[in-house]
Design a protein around this motif. Structure first.
Motif, PDB file in Angstrom:
ATOM      1  N   ALA A   1      55.277  62.693  12.228  1.00 30.67           N
ATOM      2  CA  ALA A   1      56.553  62.974  11.752  1.00 30.67           C
ATOM      3  C   ALA A   1      56.720  64.344  11.172  1.00 30.67           C
ATOM      4  CB  ALA A   1      57.554  62.522  10.980  1.00 30.67           C
TER       5      ALA A   1
ATOM      6  N   TYR B   1      56.505  65.935  15.463  1.00 28.67           N
ATOM      7  CA  TYR B   1      57.035  65.179  16.224  1.00 28.67           C
ATOM      8  C   TYR B   1      58.025  64.012  16.349  1.00 28.67           C
ATOM      9  CZ  TYR B   1      52.140  65.786  18.370  1.00 28.67           C
ATOM     10  OH  TYR B   1      50.485  66.625  18.452  1.00 28.67           O
ATOM     11  N   GLU B   2      58.688  63.671  17.530  1.00 29.90           N
ATOM     12  CA  GLU B   2      59.980  62.650  17.186  1.00 29.90           C
ATOM     13  C   GLU B   2      59.747  61.597  17.019  1.00 29.90           C
ATOM     14  OE1 GLU B   2      62.589  63.787  17.148  1.00 29.90           O
ATOM     15  OE2 GLU B   2      62.735  66.170  17.387  1.00 29.90           O
TER      16      GLU B   2
END
Length: 298
Positions: free
Chosen positions: A285, A289-290
């Motif tokens: 994260a 990144y989601e």
């Protein structure tokens, strides 16, 4: 102990090796005499018990690190590549005074410890006797741990029956008068007599100390251990605790720990894996990144 100022002998002459169950002796006649009874005392290096330190002298003042983990109750140093005395620090005398294990001299003032009390991590040396430039020294450090080691002091009247309270039953005691010139004295539970470390004499016929449940007492008077108006320092080592069977409650607890060990191990591994997964999610994260994308692969 032979009264000697000499440097260390070769390994082949003394102790050849330390083994898991003892040691292998060398060729020196003092430890291999035919038809002679020899006594040896062994100390295991452990925090709160005993440590050995080898150091190089620099001729000034230096702090020597150790791993005893507590302030030493007693320190013995010896030069190993030159002739020196066996110098002794005892915490009841303080760092401004010293004794010599190979001498009858009473405690004297000197710069051997640079008037600096040792700590739980280092001790200080500050004279040629303990810190000669370009020479090597060995130091033996003994703890002052309740119930295990006792380094303390006592005064006596010279009469039999005087008792010293150690808080435990000793198996070995080293004694020395600090305010008068006398011999050192060693007594232990394995021998009937005394040994004198500063002399080459054989063991005396009968020891003048009796070990009790709380310390030791004297069966007579004598300057080396029980002289009237003398002050003494000592180091006492407790006998090992007696073996015993577990109680029913202790046995039940040990059985429960054994029966649940595998499950506890798996739970611990699972908790560790879960924490590692959470840390990895946070790391991804932080990289942008989601969360939904990360969870597809975790």
């Amino acid at each position: 102990t032979d009264k000697s100022f000499s440097p260390v002998q070769s390994k082949e002459q003394g102790v050849v090796s330390f083994n898991s169950d003892g040691f292998t002796k060398g060729t020196n006649a003092n430890i291999t005499g035919v038809d002679e009874n020899i006594v040896a005392w062994t100390f295991q290096k452990a925090p709160g018990y005993f440590d050995i330190v080898k150091y190089d002298g620099d001729g000034g003042v230096q702090n020597i690190p150790h791993q005893l983990g507590s302030k030493p109750g007693m320190i013995i140093t010896k030069g190993i590549d030159q002739a020196t005395n066996w110098n002794v620090y005892h915490h009841t005398l303080g760092a401004a005074q010293f004794l010599m294990l190979d001498s009858t001299n009473k405690a004297a003032s000197g710069a051997y410890w640079n008037n600096t009390e040792p700590t739980a991590s280092e001790f200080t040396v500050g004279s040629n006797g303990t810190n000669m430039s370009g020479k090597q020294f060995i130091a033996y450090l003994f703890a002052d741990t309740p119930g295990v080691f006792k380094c303390w002091t006592y005064q006596c009247t010279g009469a039999s029956g005087n008792e010293v309270d150690c808080g435990f039953k000793p198996q070995w005691v080293l004694i020395r008068s600090s305010n008068a010139s006398n011999n050192w004295l060693i007594c232990d539970e394995s021998r009937p007599g005394n040994l004198v470390p500063n002399l080459t004499n054989a063991e005396s016929g009968t020891k003048q100390t009796t070990f009790t449940d709380n310390g030791f007492e004297f069966t007579g008077g004598g300057g080396s251990y029980n002289g009237a108006n003398n002050t003494y320092i000592y180091m006492a080592i407790a006998e090992p605790p007696a073996a015993r069977s577990l109680t029913q409650e202790e046995y039940a607890e040990q059985a429960l720990k054994f029966a649940t060990y595998q499950n506890r191990k798996e739970v611990a591994c699972g908790n560790m894996a879960e924490q590692q997964r959470d840390d990895h999610i946070q790391h991804m994260a932080d990289l942008g990144y989601e969360l939904n994308d990360i969870l597809k692969y975790l």
